[in-house]
Design an enzyme around this catalytic site. Structure first.
Site, PDB file in Angstrom:
ATOM      1  N   ARG A  59       0.799  -1.265  -0.110  1.00  0.00           N
ATOM      2  CA  ARG A  59      -0.064   0.108  -0.138  1.00  0.00           C
ATOM      3  C   ARG A  59       0.799   1.267   0.026  1.00  0.00           C
ATOM      4  O   ARG A  59       0.573   2.204  -0.971  1.00  0.00           O
ATOM      5  CB  ARG A  59      -0.851  -0.032   1.115  1.00  0.00           C
ATOM      6  CG  ARG A  59      -2.011  -0.707   1.255  1.00  0.00           C
ATOM      7  CD  ARG A  59      -2.490  -1.264   2.426  1.00  0.00           C
ATOM      8  NE  ARG A  59      -1.657  -2.265   2.825  1.00  0.00           N
ATOM      9  CZ  ARG A  59      -1.436  -3.562   2.355  1.00  0.00           C
ATOM     10  NH1 ARG A  59      -2.852  -3.977   1.915  1.00  0.00           N
ATOM     11  NH2 ARG A  59      -0.442  -4.505   2.838  1.00  0.00           N
ATOM     12  N   THR A  60       1.852   1.422   1.191  1.00  0.00           N
ATOM     13  CA  THR A  60       2.486   2.707   1.246  1.00  0.00           C
ATOM     14  C   THR A  60       3.334   2.832  -0.079  1.00  0.00           C
ATOM     15  O   THR A  60       3.363   4.231  -0.622  1.00  0.00           O
ATOM     16  CB  THR A  60       3.193   2.715   2.524  1.00  0.00           C
ATOM     17  OG1 THR A  60       2.621   2.209   3.557  1.00  0.00           O
ATOM     18  CG2 THR A  60       3.959   3.930   2.761  1.00  0.00           C
ATOM     19  N   LYS A  87      26.136  -5.077  -0.664  1.00  0.00           N
ATOM     20  CA  LYS A  87      27.565  -5.013  -0.577  1.00  0.00           C
ATOM     21  C   LYS A  87      28.356  -4.109   0.326  1.00  0.00           C
ATOM     22  O   LYS A  87      29.511  -4.018   0.435  1.00  0.00           O
ATOM     23  CB  LYS A  87      28.155  -4.565  -2.264  1.00  0.00           C
ATOM     24  CG  LYS A  87      27.497  -5.120  -3.311  1.00  0.00           C
ATOM     25  CD  LYS A  87      27.808  -4.400  -4.700  1.00  0.00           C
ATOM     26  CE  LYS A  87      26.925  -4.898  -5.490  1.00  0.00           C
ATOM     27  NZ  LYS A  87      27.168  -4.107  -7.071  1.00  0.00           N
ATOM     28  N   ARG A 109      11.187   4.015   3.744  1.00  0.00           N
ATOM     29  CA  ARG A 109      10.746   3.085   4.769  1.00  0.00           C
ATOM     30  C   ARG A 109      11.890   2.073   5.220  1.00  0.00           C
ATOM     31  O   ARG A 109      12.729   1.806   4.239  1.00  0.00           O
ATOM     32  CB  ARG A 109       9.860   1.890   4.185  1.00  0.00           C
ATOM     33  CG  ARG A 109       9.358   0.806   5.139  1.00  0.00           C
ATOM     34  CD  ARG A 109       8.019  -0.050   4.808  1.00  0.00           C
ATOM     35  NE  ARG A 109       6.907   0.818   5.121  1.00  0.00           N
ATOM     36  CZ  ARG A 109       5.705   0.079   4.924  1.00  0.00           C
ATOM     37  NH1 ARG A 109       5.551  -1.097   4.674  1.00  0.00           N
ATOM     38  NH2 ARG A 109       4.912   0.975   5.184  1.00  0.00           N
ATOM     39  N   HIS A 137       4.855   5.632  11.543  1.00  0.00           N
ATOM     40  CA  HIS A 137       4.060   5.507  10.255  1.00  0.00           C
ATOM     41  C   HIS A 137       3.327   6.521  10.168  1.00  0.00           C
ATOM     42  O   HIS A 137       2.045   6.596   9.841  1.00  0.00           O
ATOM     43  CB  HIS A 137       3.518   4.211  10.075  1.00  0.00           C
ATOM     44  CG  HIS A 137       3.210   3.771   8.640  1.00  0.00           C
ATOM     45  ND1 HIS A 137       3.212   4.716   7.624  1.00  0.00           N
ATOM     46  CD2 HIS A 137       2.671   2.673   8.180  1.00  0.00           C
ATOM     47  CE1 HIS A 137       3.148   4.074   6.464  1.00  0.00           C
ATOM     48  NE2 HIS A 137       2.821   2.860   6.805  1.00  0.00           N
TER      49      HIS A 137
END
Ligand code: CP
Length: 308
Positions: A59-60, A87, A109, A137
């Site tokens: 969703r986000t 890496k 995120r 959030h």
């Protein structure tokens, strides 16, 4: 120059009630744009935004990308799984390399609480937190409160219950900050092991009884159990959680009022919420998702300093 009180949206904790009201007013205008045949405005055509997702999202991630495209921004998407962070590159080096390509804004995120705050001390670009571990959030809380306001009007004095895994939920913490700034009363409900000890110091009531909490509330915001964040077992099993705290149609039908049912997703049907609740006339779950695009458009637009 941001039109909010903060340069970044790192969380709800440090923004003001006036910021939230301005985001809602702006989102209302963008929601109207999204009803048009051509769902697009040129507001951010001079802005490039990088979406950095170091953790899974449906969703986000899609909502931010759509919001950016609806505002005519240039968009690049970064997924940690296929990047050079594998890496050994640091977060700050990765982001500074992306910014060197003339990127203006970062939506990120990250699994680590505080990753955005750390980044904000090392880069000039504006940062929008799309979820930082168990911490905050903010755009989810904004879209949740905006959706509640559409149903109930002014949230001052309204009773909002948050059910589920409060301990591991960034949605719960951001919701608590946002709803309290708007004057709502907040109660959390779940097993004692999934309710953090500090929660009452935030002015939140606690209940361990789902039926009583449903009788109290105007809105039930139902969260999932975040097994992926649990290093030890906090509940005996999902089956037992469902028996004690799963929200059923029978429970809703026993109430002498109609309440609003919400869920931020992803939903685990048959665990925290039964299918006939998720799909019932009480549920505004898909309206939440729809409102997410307008809310994220508003946040990006205001942070970019584009308001009138
Ligand atoms: N509500 C929410 O954050 O969903 P995603 O994890 O799919 O983005």
């Amino acid at each position: 120059m941001s039109l909010l009180s903060q340069k970044h949206l790192l969380g709800i904790e440090h923004i003001t009630k006036e910021d939230i009201k301005l985001i809602f007013e702006t989102a209302t205008e963008f929601k109207e744009v999204l009803q048009r045949k051509i769902k697009k405005v040129p507001s951010l055509r001079d802005i490039t935004i990088a979406n950095l997702f170091f953790e899974n999202s449906t969703r986000t991630r899609i909502s931010f990308e759509l919001a950016e495209k609806r505002l005519s921004a240039d968009v690049i998407n970064f997924s940690a799984a296929s990047s050079s962070t594998k890496k050994g590159e640091t977060l700050i080096d990765t982001v500074n390399n992306i910014l060197a390509m003339k990127v203006d804004m970062i939506v990120m995120r990250h699994p680590n609480p505080g990753a955005h705050l750390l980044l904000s001390k090392h880069i000039d670009a504006q940062i929008v937190n799309a979820g930082d571990g168990t911490h905050e959030h903010p755009t989810q809380a904004l879209l949740d409160a905006f959706s509640m306001q559409e149903q109930l009007g002014d949230l001052k004095g309204k009773k909002i219950a948050i059910f589920g895994d409060i301990k591991h939920s960034r949605v719960a913490l951001s919701n608590i900050y946002c709803l309290q700034k708007l004057g709502a009363k907040v109660k959390v409900c779940g097993p004692p092991t999934l309710i953090p000890k500090y929660i009452e110091s935030l002015g939140v009531e606690v209940s361990y009884n789902a039926q009583e909490t449903l009788e109290w509330c105007d809105v039930a915001n139902i969260l999932r159990i975040q097994l992926e964040r649990q290093d030890i077992k906090y509940i005996p099993s999902l089956r037992e959680y469902n028996i004690a705290f799963g929200i059923t149609k029978k429970m809703l039908d026993s109430l002498d009022k109609k309440i609003v049912v919400m869920h931020p997703g992803p939903m685990n049907r048959g665990v925290e919420i039964e299918s006939d609740v998720a799909d019932s006339e009480h549920s505004i779950i898909l309206q939440q998702v729809e409102n997410g695009v307008a809310i994220r458009m508003a946040v990006l637009y205001l942070l970019a300093g584009k308001g009138s």
